[in-house]
Scaffold this motif. Structure first.
Motif, short mmCIF file in Angstrom:
data_model
loop_
_atom_site.label_atom_id
_atom_site.label_comp_id
_atom_site.label_asym_id
_atom_site.label_seq_id
_atom_site.Cartn_x
_atom_site.Cartn_y
_atom_site.Cartn_z
N VAL B 43 -4.82 5.98 -3.81
CA VAL B 43 -5.05 6.55 -5.17
C VAL B 43 -6.53 6.26 -5.67
O VAL B 43 -7.16 7.26 -6.47
CB VAL B 43 -3.92 5.81 -6.22
N VAL B 157 2.59 5.09 -12.32
CA VAL B 157 2.62 6.37 -12.35
C VAL B 157 1.33 6.74 -12.75
O VAL B 157 0.57 7.90 -12.44
CB VAL B 157 3.67 6.95 -13.34
N GLY B 158 0.65 6.05 -13.60
CA GLY B 158 -0.62 6.06 -14.00
C GLY B 158 -1.80 6.13 -13.02
O GLY B 158 -2.78 6.83 -12.85
N GLN B 159 -1.33 5.25 -11.93
CA GLN B 159 -2.19 5.27 -10.64
C GLN B 159 -2.01 6.35 -9.87
O GLN B 159 -2.82 7.07 -9.26
CB GLN B 159 -1.83 3.99 -10.10
N ILE B 161 -1.34 9.50 -10.68
CA ILE B 161 -1.77 10.74 -11.10
C ILE B 161 -3.43 10.73 -10.71
O ILE B 161 -4.17 11.82 -10.95
CB ILE B 161 -1.76 11.04 -12.46
N LEU B 162 -3.97 9.60 -10.30
CA LEU B 162 -5.22 9.63 -9.81
C LEU B 162 -5.48 9.87 -8.40
O LEU B 162 -6.54 10.01 -7.85
CB LEU B 162 -6.06 8.21 -9.92
N ALA B 163 -4.47 10.26 -7.43
CA ALA B 163 -4.46 10.60 -6.24
C ALA B 163 -5.17 11.75 -5.94
O ALA B 163 -5.00 12.64 -6.75
CB ALA B 163 -3.10 10.69 -5.61
#
Lengths: 165, 165
Positions: B43, B157-159, B161-163
């Motif tokens: 990510v 989930v916050g991480q 979405i950085l993928a």
């Protein structure tokens, strides 16, 4: 309510407000542990910088004042930079010292109100829902705002801990 | 309880369980939208891969079965790779297809139990706290586990979405 009945709802409120408080504490610690340089370094290539997340979380928490019926916001001016626009759209940010003060002041003021609410007040409607809609969907209450904002905070804390050391 | 009193605690439970359910739904959608290649891409540089987060979240959710007193875990074998060790410590992971099935099966089984609990059962102790300690700290209950795991999910989930797209 009898005391046993009061306990069920009161214990639930304590669990929910403690979860909020511990999230704010964790974020405060992360921000406080960052140098000015780290605050300016994106959490991942091309993504938000911690300084933006500091302003963003402050703005969102500040907006909980009117949403929970606690009164006026303390720093509505933050929305222009930290909510309506993405990071790096505005070149001149408030100073780190000012943002850190806003973060503390906003969360402290909010906590005073949060810890004073009764269980019955937690299940009252939040101000973004009409009385008519609330009658149909009683879950659109203050507690749902608190849990949703606690999750929003965890979401960004998960990103903050990725920030380059 | 009278119906008004029941409503306070029951509405709180509905808010908390809906928050959990919507978090699981959001994560499911993110995982389902990733190609095999994206699942294998960290990510952020040097950080967890989505495939690891899929196994990690499945393992943590699975461990809620015994913690909430719902019975045995479905996939205790996941802990060795996805909890006790960091990403990339173990070369041979279960297949994406298997992990996706475990994720769905674990969350579905958990939800069946979650939605069946009464308000009173939500404020009963979780199994990692002794009766003695629970008497002193009644907030160490099932609801606190649910909120804490909902936040854990939001954190990752916050991480996710950085993928890289």
């Amino acid at each position: 309510m009898t005391s046993a009945q009061l306990t069920v709802a009161q214990v639930m409120v304590t669990v929910a407000t403690s979860s909020w408080k511990s999230g704010v504490g964790r974020a405060s610690k992360l921000f406080a542990g960052m140098t000015d340089e780290q605050l300016m370094e994106p959490v991942a290539p091309g993504r938000n910088r911690p300084i933006y997340l500091l302003g963003h979380l402050t703005a969102i928490h500040d907006s909980m004042h009117p949403l929970l019926g606690f009164g006026e916001r303390l720093h509505p001016e933050l929305d222009e930079i930290f909510v309506k626009q993405p990071d790096r759209a505005v070149a001149a940010l408030p100073s780190t010292a000012d943002l850190t003060t806003y973060w503390t002041v906003v969360n402290d003021a909010l906590w005073q109100k949060i810890e004073a609410l009764s269980p019955e007040e937690w299940v009252e409607r939040h101000t973004a829902v009409s009385e008519e809609d609330f009658a149909k969907t009683p879950t659109r209450n203050r507690l749902s705002v608190l849990l949703s904002r606690t999750n929003h905070l965890s979401f960004h804390v998960g990103q903050l801990i990725l920030a380059p050391k």
